[in-house]
Scaffold this motif. Structure first.
Motif, PDB file in Angstrom:
ATOM      1  N   LEU A 168       0.830  -1.209   0.000  1.00  0.00           N
ATOM      2  CA  LEU A 168       0.000   0.000   0.000  1.00  0.00           C
ATOM      3  C   LEU A 168       0.866   1.262   0.000  1.00  0.00           C
ATOM      4  CD1 LEU A 168      -2.811  -1.009   2.536  1.00  0.00           C
ATOM      5  CD2 LEU A 168      -3.037  -0.729   0.059  1.00  0.00           C
ATOM      6  N   PHE A 169       1.929   1.263   0.794  1.00  0.00           N
ATOM      7  CA  PHE A 169       2.820   2.429   0.853  1.00  0.00           C
ATOM      8  C   PHE A 169       3.583   2.603  -0.457  1.00  0.00           C
ATOM      9  CE2 PHE A 169       3.429   4.241   5.252  1.00  0.00           C
ATOM     10  CZ  PHE A 169       2.217   3.749   5.743  1.00  0.00           C
ATOM     11  N   ILE A 170       3.981   1.511  -1.077  1.00  0.00           N
ATOM     12  CA  ILE A 170       4.663   1.598  -2.381  1.00  0.00           C
ATOM     13  C   ILE A 170       3.724   2.208  -3.413  1.00  0.00           C
ATOM     14  CG2 ILE A 170       5.538   0.215  -4.310  1.00  0.00           C
ATOM     15  CD1 ILE A 170       6.747  -1.691  -2.235  1.00  0.00           C
ATOM     16  N   TRP A 171       2.464   1.741  -3.410  1.00  0.00           N
ATOM     17  CA  TRP A 171       1.490   2.275  -4.383  1.00  0.00           C
ATOM     18  C   TRP A 171       1.211   3.761  -4.135  1.00  0.00           C
ATOM     19  CZ3 TRP A 171      -3.475   4.107  -3.105  1.00  0.00           C
ATOM     20  CH2 TRP A 171      -4.258   4.486  -4.204  1.00  0.00           C
ATOM     21  N   LEU A 172       1.057   4.149  -2.857  1.00  0.00           N
ATOM     22  CA  LEU A 172       0.689   5.524  -2.549  1.00  0.00           C
ATOM     23  C   LEU A 172       1.860   6.489  -2.689  1.00  0.00           C
ATOM     24  CD1 LEU A 172      -1.384   7.581  -1.527  1.00  0.00           C
ATOM     25  CD2 LEU A 172      -0.777   6.917   0.822  1.00  0.00           C
ATOM     26  N   PHE A 173       2.948   6.217  -1.953  1.00  0.00           N
ATOM     27  CA  PHE A 173       4.055   7.173  -1.886  1.00  0.00           C
ATOM     28  C   PHE A 173       5.094   6.985  -2.992  1.00  0.00           C
ATOM     29  CE2 PHE A 173       2.619   6.782   2.575  1.00  0.00           C
ATOM     30  CZ  PHE A 173       2.269   8.102   2.793  1.00  0.00           C
ATOM     31  N   GLY A 174       5.171   5.772  -3.551  1.00  0.00           N
ATOM     32  CA  GLY A 174       6.162   5.535  -4.592  1.00  0.00           C
ATOM     33  C   GLY A 174       5.619   5.677  -5.994  1.00  0.00           C
ATOM     34  N   VAL A 175       4.436   5.076  -6.244  1.00  0.00           N
ATOM     35  CA  VAL A 175       3.889   5.065  -7.602  1.00  0.00           C
ATOM     36  C   VAL A 175       2.973   6.260  -7.849  1.00  0.00           C
ATOM     37  CG1 VAL A 175       2.500   3.744  -9.246  1.00  0.00           C
ATOM     38  CG2 VAL A 175       4.045   2.539  -7.680  1.00  0.00           C
ATOM     39  N   THR A 176       1.984   6.473  -6.973  1.00  0.00           N
ATOM     40  CA  THR A 176       0.994   7.531  -7.189  1.00  0.00           C
ATOM     41  C   THR A 176       1.585   8.925  -6.968  1.00  0.00           C
ATOM     42  OG1 THR A 176      -0.748   6.021  -6.456  1.00  0.00           O
ATOM     43  CG2 THR A 176      -1.292   8.368  -6.558  1.00  0.00           C
ATOM     44  N   LEU A 177       2.168   9.155  -5.800  1.00  0.00           N
ATOM     45  CA  LEU A 177       2.715  10.467  -5.469  1.00  0.00           C
ATOM     46  C   LEU A 177       4.150  10.651  -5.961  1.00  0.00           C
ATOM     47  CD1 LEU A 177       1.333  10.828  -1.821  1.00  0.00           C
ATOM     48  CD2 LEU A 177       0.403  11.808  -3.923  1.00  0.00           C
ATOM     49  N   GLY A 178       4.898   9.559  -6.076  1.00  0.00           N
ATOM     50  CA  GLY A 178       6.277   9.635  -6.560  1.00  0.00           C
ATOM     51  C   GLY A 178       7.226  10.332  -5.605  1.00  0.00           C
ATOM     52  N   ILE A 274      10.918  -6.769  15.432  1.00  0.00           N
ATOM     53  CA  ILE A 274      11.190  -5.907  14.282  1.00  0.00           C
ATOM     54  C   ILE A 274      12.222  -6.559  13.367  1.00  0.00           C
ATOM     55  CG2 ILE A 274      12.352  -3.764  13.639  1.00  0.00           C
ATOM     56  CD1 ILE A 274      10.918  -2.324  15.717  1.00  0.00           C
ATOM     57  N   PHE A 275      13.248  -7.206  13.968  1.00  0.00           N
ATOM     58  CA  PHE A 275      14.282  -7.831  13.158  1.00  0.00           C
ATOM     59  C   PHE A 275      13.699  -8.916  12.257  1.00  0.00           C
ATOM     60  CE2 PHE A 275      17.111  -5.752  16.109  1.00  0.00           C
ATOM     61  CZ  PHE A 275      18.246  -5.516  15.365  1.00  0.00           C
ATOM     62  N   SER A 276      12.748  -9.687  12.788  1.00  0.00           N
ATOM     63  CA  SER A 276      12.120 -10.699  11.938  1.00  0.00           C
ATOM     64  C   SER A 276      11.229 -10.055  10.883  1.00  0.00           C
ATOM     65  CB  SER A 276      11.294 -11.669  12.796  1.00  0.00           C
ATOM     66  OG  SER A 276      10.281 -10.974  13.509  1.00  0.00           O
ATOM     67  N   GLY A 277      10.586  -8.935  11.250  1.00  0.00           N
ATOM     68  CA  GLY A 277       9.773  -8.214  10.272  1.00  0.00           C
ATOM     69  C   GLY A 277      10.602  -7.591   9.172  1.00  0.00           C
ATOM     70  N   SER A 278      11.870  -7.254   9.484  1.00  0.00           N
ATOM     71  CA  SER A 278      12.734  -6.632   8.486  1.00  0.00           C
ATOM     72  C   SER A 278      13.097  -7.609   7.377  1.00  0.00           C
ATOM     73  CB  SER A 278      14.006  -6.095   9.144  1.00  0.00           C
ATOM     74  OG  SER A 278      14.813  -7.145   9.627  1.00  0.00           O
ATOM     75  N   VAL A 279      12.959  -8.914   7.625  1.00  0.00           N
ATOM     76  CA  VAL A 279      13.208  -9.900   6.565  1.00  0.00           C
ATOM     77  C   VAL A 279      12.252  -9.643   5.402  1.00  0.00           C
ATOM     78  CG1 VAL A 279      13.124 -12.346   5.978  1.00  0.00           C
ATOM     79  CG2 VAL A 279      14.079 -11.635   8.181  1.00  0.00           C
ATOM     80  N   ILE A 280      10.977  -9.434   5.710  1.00  0.00           N
ATOM     81  CA  ILE A 280       9.970  -9.186   4.675  1.00  0.00           C
ATOM     82  C   ILE A 280      10.193  -7.828   4.022  1.00  0.00           C
ATOM     83  CG2 ILE A 280       7.492  -8.926   4.244  1.00  0.00           C
ATOM     84  CD1 ILE A 280       7.027 -10.775   6.649  1.00  0.00           C
ATOM     85  N   VAL A 281      10.427  -6.809   4.839  1.00  0.00           N
ATOM     86  CA  VAL A 281      10.579  -5.446   4.313  1.00  0.00           C
ATOM     87  C   VAL A 281      11.822  -5.327   3.445  1.00  0.00           C
ATOM     88  CG1 VAL A 281      10.956  -3.038   4.965  1.00  0.00           C
ATOM     89  CG2 VAL A 281       9.295  -4.409   6.214  1.00  0.00           C
ATOM     90  N   GLU A 282      12.935  -5.885   3.893  1.00  0.00           N
ATOM     91  CA  GLU A 282      14.170  -5.795   3.115  1.00  0.00           C
ATOM     92  C   GLU A 282      14.039  -6.520   1.782  1.00  0.00           C
ATOM     93  OE1 GLU A 282      17.429  -7.141   5.450  1.00  0.00           O
ATOM     94  OE2 GLU A 282      17.160  -5.610   6.998  1.00  0.00           O
ATOM     95  N   ASN A 283      13.352  -7.642   1.773  1.00  0.00           N
ATOM     96  CA  ASN A 283      13.156  -8.366   0.522  1.00  0.00           C
ATOM     97  C   ASN A 283      12.200  -7.614  -0.405  1.00  0.00           C
ATOM     98  OD1 ASN A 283      13.685 -10.830  -1.017  1.00  0.00           O
ATOM     99  ND2 ASN A 283      11.528 -11.292  -0.704  1.00  0.00           N
ATOM    100  N   THR A 284      11.176  -6.965   0.176  1.00  0.00           N
ATOM    101  CA  THR A 284      10.209  -6.214  -0.631  1.00  0.00           C
ATOM    102  C   THR A 284      10.858  -5.008  -1.292  1.00  0.00           C
ATOM    103  OG1 THR A 284       8.412  -6.886   0.852  1.00  0.00           O
ATOM    104  CG2 THR A 284       8.001  -5.000  -0.586  1.00  0.00           C
ATOM    105  N   PHE A 285      11.701  -4.285  -0.543  1.00  0.00           N
ATOM    106  CA  PHE A 285      12.311  -3.062  -1.051  1.00  0.00           C
ATOM    107  C   PHE A 285      13.729  -3.280  -1.594  1.00  0.00           C
ATOM    108  CE2 PHE A 285       9.049  -1.484   1.830  1.00  0.00           C
ATOM    109  CZ  PHE A 285       8.508  -0.436   1.117  1.00  0.00           C
ATOM    110  N   ALA A 286      14.143  -4.546  -1.714  1.00  0.00           N
ATOM    111  CA  ALA A 286      15.471  -4.889  -2.248  1.00  0.00           C
ATOM    112  C   ALA A 286      16.577  -4.159  -1.493  1.00  0.00           C
ATOM    113  CB  ALA A 286      15.541  -4.571  -3.742  1.00  0.00           C
ATOM    114  N   LEU A 287      16.505  -4.172  -0.170  1.00  0.00           N
ATOM    115  CA  LEU A 287      17.511  -3.526   0.660  1.00  0.00           C
ATOM    116  C   LEU A 287      18.668  -4.489   0.925  1.00  0.00           C
ATOM    117  CD1 LEU A 287      15.218  -1.757   3.289  1.00  0.00           C
ATOM    118  CD2 LEU A 287      16.134  -0.828   1.165  1.00  0.00           C
ATOM    119  N   ASN A 288      19.850  -3.933   1.017  1.00  0.00           N
ATOM    120  CA  ASN A 288      21.050  -4.732   1.218  1.00  0.00           C
ATOM    121  C   ASN A 288      21.249  -4.981   2.710  1.00  0.00           C
ATOM    122  OD1 ASN A 288      23.346  -6.127   0.456  1.00  0.00           O
ATOM    123  ND2 ASN A 288      24.648  -4.322   0.544  1.00  0.00           N
ATOM    124  N   GLY A 289      20.385  -5.832   3.293  1.00  0.00           N
ATOM    125  CA  GLY A 289      20.443  -6.080   4.725  1.00  0.00           C
ATOM    126  C   GLY A 289      20.440  -7.558   5.043  1.00  0.00           C
TER     127      GLY A 289
END
Length: 339
Positions: A168-178, A274-289
């Motif tokens: 949802l945040f990618i669609w709103l802040f990344g794609v729609t609003l840029g 949070i550290f376990s949640g960062s597994v999903i977030v880092e993979n979603t946003f292609a972060l080098n973590g």
């Protein structure tokens, strides 16, 4: 305190060894052959007999023909390596060799570990700066318009999985609003240094930090609110008000300090979550973590790398549990952690 601390350290070592044994056995039961992975590409260039001889020799050198418990002892550093006779394992600081990256795991981790810790610490500070004041205000103004609104929003936020929030945040802040980029950790091809490099990295991390912060607001706000409501209903609070103390003194000096006891447990366990949640977030946003590295290792059957990351998360959990126990005595002088 010293005796208790030493006992807890012994407990942490014991748990770490048990978890490492279970994880090593689990990942090695998955069908995988590191020797064949090392010889990948040679099968088409060598004769079948030559390939088989090289394969069997490599298995013997890597100790893959030995019992699983012996291989675990070598991986931990309890036994010397079969080829060199040198103790080279986890206890000696050697985390293994990555078959995917073709280098030692210890050379891969530092940058990715720094990125994960930076993201999670930033999210923790930002989340606590929002949830603690908001939870206190909701408790003081219980059943008011603000409290009712926050309760509805926190239930909604708490119920939505983090990967849905990310999309949802990618669609709103990344794609729609840029406003923000949707992947990466810095501008491609940039060689910034100093403050410019930090600001560039922070710009790329803003969206994943917002996602992780938003996902954590619901649960933490409700915990702080509940703890404060319980504390405000105690007899000593009514006594403090009857003495004519200012409301701010009653709330922050008396109620909040006593409400910290249950909140501290939640804060630390939530921080570890949070550290376990960062597994999903880092993979979603292609972060080098570390989270993205963990997924990469699993996808490519690089179990030496996966085990190293798994041990990192285990160490974080054990250290967090120790800090949580020691913090009780700092918050409440009545608690003594010396047994």
């Amino acid at each position: 305190m010293k005796k208790y601390f030493l006992k807890r350290l012994l407990y942490m070592v014991l748990v770490f060894l048990i978890v490492s044994l279970l994880m090593y056995f689990l990942y090695n039961l998955i069908p995988n052959d590191p020797a064949r992975a090392e010889l990948e590409g040679l099968k088409t260039t060598l004769k079948p007999e030559e390939y088989e001889i090289m394969y069997q020799r490599l298995r013997e050198q890597m100790g893959l023909n030995d019992p699983l418990i012996v291989r675990y002892a070598r991986w931990m550093g309890f036994l010397p390596e079969k080829a060199t006779g040198v103790f080279k394992g986890l206890l000696q600081g050697y985390l293994g060799y990555s078959s995917y990256f073709k280098q030692d795991v210890i050379q891969i981790l530092p940058e990715r570990m720094a990125n994960t810790i930076f993201i999670n610490v930033f999210v923790t500070i930002l989340s606590l700066a929002i949830t603690i004041p908001l939870g206190i205000v909701c408790a003081v103004r219980k059943r008011g318009k603000l409290d009712n609104t926050v309760q509805v929003l926190t239930i909604v936020g708490y119920s939505i999985p983090i990967y849905i929030i990310a999309l949802l945040f990618i669609w709103l802040f990344g794609v729609t609003l840029g406003w923000f980029p949707v992947m990466g950790i810095k501008t491609p091809g940039s060689n910034y240094t100093g403050m410019k490099a930090f600001l560039d990295q922070l710009y790329y991390l803003t969206l994943p930090i917002l996602v992780m912060t938003f996902a954590s607001l619901g649960g933490m706000t409700r915990y702080v609110r509940t703890a404060m409501i319980d504390a405000l209903g105690m007899d000593y609070i009514r006594t403090a008000r009857a003495k004519g103390l200012r409301e701010k003194v009653v709330i922050y000096s008396h109620a909040w300090r006593n409400a910290l006891m249950p909140v501290i447990t939640v804060i630390i366990s939530w921080f570890l979550g949070i550290f376990s949640g960062s597994v999903i977030v880092e993979n979603t946003f292609a972060l080098n973590g570390m989270g993205n590295l963990y997924i990469t290792g699993l996808t490519n059957h690089d179990y030496e790398l996966v085990l190293a990351v798994q041990m990192f998360y285990t160490a974080v959990s054990l250290i967090g549990a120790l800090i949580m126990d020691l913090s009780y005595g700092l918050v409440d002088p009545r608690v003594r952690v010396d047994k």
